[in-house]
Design a protein around this motif. Sequence first.
Motif, mmCIF file in Angstrom:
data_model
loop_
_atom_site.group_PDB
_atom_site.id
_atom_site.type_symbol
_atom_site.label_atom_id
_atom_site.label_comp_id
_atom_site.label_asym_id
_atom_site.label_seq_id
_atom_site.Cartn_x
_atom_site.Cartn_y
_atom_site.Cartn_z
ATOM 1 N N LYS A 103 5.781 7.821 4.122
ATOM 2 C CA LYS A 103 6.903 8.494 4.412
ATOM 3 C C LYS A 103 7.653 8.849 4.300
ATOM 4 N N GLN A 104 8.546 7.311 3.844
ATOM 5 C CA GLN A 104 9.739 7.748 3.971
ATOM 6 C C GLN A 104 10.177 7.114 2.367
ATOM 7 N N ALA A 105 9.272 5.557 1.399
ATOM 8 C CA ALA A 105 9.754 4.901 0.827
ATOM 9 C C ALA A 105 10.635 5.752 -0.430
ATOM 10 N N GLY A 106 9.789 6.772 -0.586
ATOM 11 C CA GLY A 106 10.715 8.006 -1.736
ATOM 12 C C GLY A 106 11.913 7.680 -1.665
ATOM 13 N N GLU A 107 12.190 8.153 -0.904
ATOM 14 C CA GLU A 107 13.725 8.296 -0.324
ATOM 15 C C GLU A 107 14.876 7.315 -0.591
ATOM 16 N N ILE A 108 14.257 6.719 -0.010
ATOM 17 C CA ILE A 108 15.137 5.517 0.124
ATOM 18 C C ILE A 108 15.163 4.579 -0.916
ATOM 19 N N MET A 109 14.006 4.242 -1.921
ATOM 20 C CA MET A 109 13.757 3.627 -3.179
ATOM 21 C C MET A 109 14.913 4.682 -3.785
ATOM 22 N N LEU B 19 0.833 -0.868 0.097
ATOM 23 C CA LEU B 19 0.196 -0.279 -0.006
ATOM 24 C C LEU B 19 1.513 1.322 0.140
ATOM 25 N N GLY B 20 1.951 1.104 1.200
ATOM 26 C CA GLY B 20 2.867 2.323 0.461
ATOM 27 C C GLY B 20 3.845 2.420 -0.857
ATOM 28 N N LEU B 21 3.846 1.871 -1.235
ATOM 29 C CA LEU B 21 4.756 1.084 -2.768
ATOM 30 C C LEU B 21 3.772 1.839 -3.853
ATOM 31 N N TYR B 22 2.769 1.402 -3.597
ATOM 32 C CA TYR B 22 2.092 1.111 -5.186
ATOM 33 C C TYR B 22 0.617 1.852 -5.295
ATOM 34 N N ARG B 23 0.371 2.315 -6.169
ATOM 35 C CA ARG B 23 -1.371 2.867 -6.396
ATOM 36 C C ARG B 23 -1.939 2.504 -7.283
ATOM 37 N N PHE B 24 -3.242 1.708 -7.348
ATOM 38 C CA PHE B 24 -4.036 1.276 -7.871
ATOM 39 C C PHE B 24 -5.499 1.836 -7.268
ATOM 40 N N THR C 65 17.341 6.777 -3.788
ATOM 41 C CA THR C 65 18.679 5.960 -3.496
ATOM 42 C C THR C 65 19.419 4.931 -3.744
ATOM 43 N N ALA C 66 18.175 3.629 -2.832
ATOM 44 C CA ALA C 66 18.836 2.813 -3.290
ATOM 45 C C ALA C 66 18.825 2.314 -4.729
ATOM 46 N N ILE C 67 17.988 2.867 -6.216
ATOM 47 C CA ILE C 67 18.153 2.133 -7.548
ATOM 48 C C ILE C 67 19.306 3.177 -7.683
ATOM 49 N N GLY C 68 19.410 4.740 -7.498
ATOM 50 C CA GLY C 68 19.988 5.421 -7.667
ATOM 51 C C GLY C 68 21.838 4.789 -7.913
ATOM 52 N N LEU C 69 22.496 3.594 -6.590
ATOM 53 C CA LEU C 69 22.984 3.431 -6.258
ATOM 54 C C LEU C 69 23.296 2.040 -7.360
ATOM 55 N N GLY C 70 22.672 2.127 -7.906
ATOM 56 C CA GLY C 70 22.929 0.845 -8.500
ATOM 57 C C GLY C 70 21.402 -0.924 -8.250
#
Length: 236
Positions: free
Chosen positions: A126-132, A51-56, A134-139
């Motif tokens: 609240k925090q998924a955007g920043e963490i996701m 629910l926090g990651l996806y919108r439908f 950053t992680a994807i940006g690091l490969g």
Amino acid sequence: MEYILEALHHSFDILIQFNPELYQIIFLSLIVSASGVLLGSILGIPLGIILGLYRFPGHSVFIRLNYVFMGLPPVFIGLLVFLFLSRSGPIAPIFYLLYTPWAMVIAQTLLAFPIISGLTYTAVNKQAGEIMNTAIGLGASKLQAIQTLVVELRFAILAGVITGFGRVIAEVGAVMIVGGDIEGHTRVLTTAIVLETRKGNFGMALALGIVLLLLSFLINTVLYRWQSAGDGKWSP
């Protein structure tokens, strides 16, 4: 004041006397509550993350319904489980679980599940955007980014589990409806407190309440210290 002193005296006595019936009640209370929270976590944590990651379509309605279920009266949950498990219910021809610890675990799971999923959703949203990002940006792949998200938010998720446990360990209405408060079989601390109160044995009822409070305090202290250590905060 007299009742409180009597309760303290009773609680100390019944604990050091190693009354088998009391310890059976304590053991069943812990098993039922822990099982309900475990199953609620298995269902609620993945749902909160999704629910926090996806919108439908209908996402906002789903969130609002989850919040409604977080505040449902336990007796209403107990009534629904009772109707579902009763002899006229849909699964009675296969399994008859009413008035068993299994029925109590089902009711506790339904109480803990929306609390854990709702608080997990709040943390992820609240925090998924920043963490996701950053992680994807690091490969990292998307799956690895989600794994990183769960690791980073583990203590926030644990807070939801602690809240769920606090909800179910003190619950009485639902477990009494579906468990029946059968001595030696489905009697737990909360239903025993109700029974002793109805008998007018207020000292024993307060003593059982103190035992319940101590158990809840000890378990929550352990979880809280673990959470505080993970957050890097000082904990006395």
